[in-house]
Design an enzyme around this catalytic site. Structure first.
Site, PDB file in Angstrom:
ATOM      1  N   CYS A  65       0.859  -1.147  -0.141  1.00  0.00           N
ATOM      2  CA  CYS A  65      -0.025  -0.097  -0.055  1.00  0.00           C
ATOM      3  C   CYS A  65       0.980   0.985   0.064  1.00  0.00           C
ATOM      4  CB  CYS A  65      -0.871   0.014   1.124  1.00  0.00           C
ATOM      5  SG  CYS A  65       0.064   0.182   2.766  1.00  0.00           S
ATOM      6  N   ARG A  66       0.345   2.420   0.544  1.00  0.00           N
ATOM      7  CA  ARG A  66       1.196   3.600   0.572  1.00  0.00           C
ATOM      8  C   ARG A  66       2.544   3.411   1.669  1.00  0.00           C
ATOM      9  NH1 ARG A  66       1.248   8.788   3.274  1.00  0.00           N
ATOM     10  NH2 ARG A  66       1.958  10.137   1.945  1.00  0.00           N
TER      11      ARG A  66
END
Length: 112
Positions: A65-66
């Site tokens: 993810c981020r």
């Protein structure tokens, strides 16, 4: 959720992921559109439960993810449901910082 999920740091990943490995990006559509790893498969975390049929059950999943929080939750969920998954520590921020490739449909790719 377990306090520890299997994980891997970006520098530990080979430049070319093995054929039997899937990089699963669980960020939302706007994040994906801004920039993502060229070889990644995209299923937003918010859609995962309804799209499990799209995941291979015979390949390792590297979940990203981020920054690593959402992907850690997804990794724990997948491992509890029969997949072999590892969280990518630091997420796409670490991916970009390590100089790994990014792509997007138009403009300069970035991690948002």
């Amino acid at each position: 959720m377990p306090s520890q999920v299997p994980s891997v740091a970006v520098p530990e990943l080979p430049a070319e992921l093995p054929e039997q490995t899937v990089l699963l990006d669980v960020r939302e559509q706007d994040e994906w559109d801004a920039g993502h790893a060229p070889q990644a498969q995209h299923i937003p975390m918010s859609e995962l439960a309804g799209r499990l049929g799209e995941l291979p059950d015979d390949q390792e999943l590297l979940v990203i993810c981020r920054s690593g929080g959402r992907s850690a939750r997804v990794t724990a969920y997948l491992n509890a449901n029969g997949w072999e998954a590892r969280n990518v520590d630091g997420g796409m921020q670490s991916w970009q910082a390590a100089g790994r490739g990014l792509t997007c449909a138009e403009g300069e790719p970035q991690v948002i």
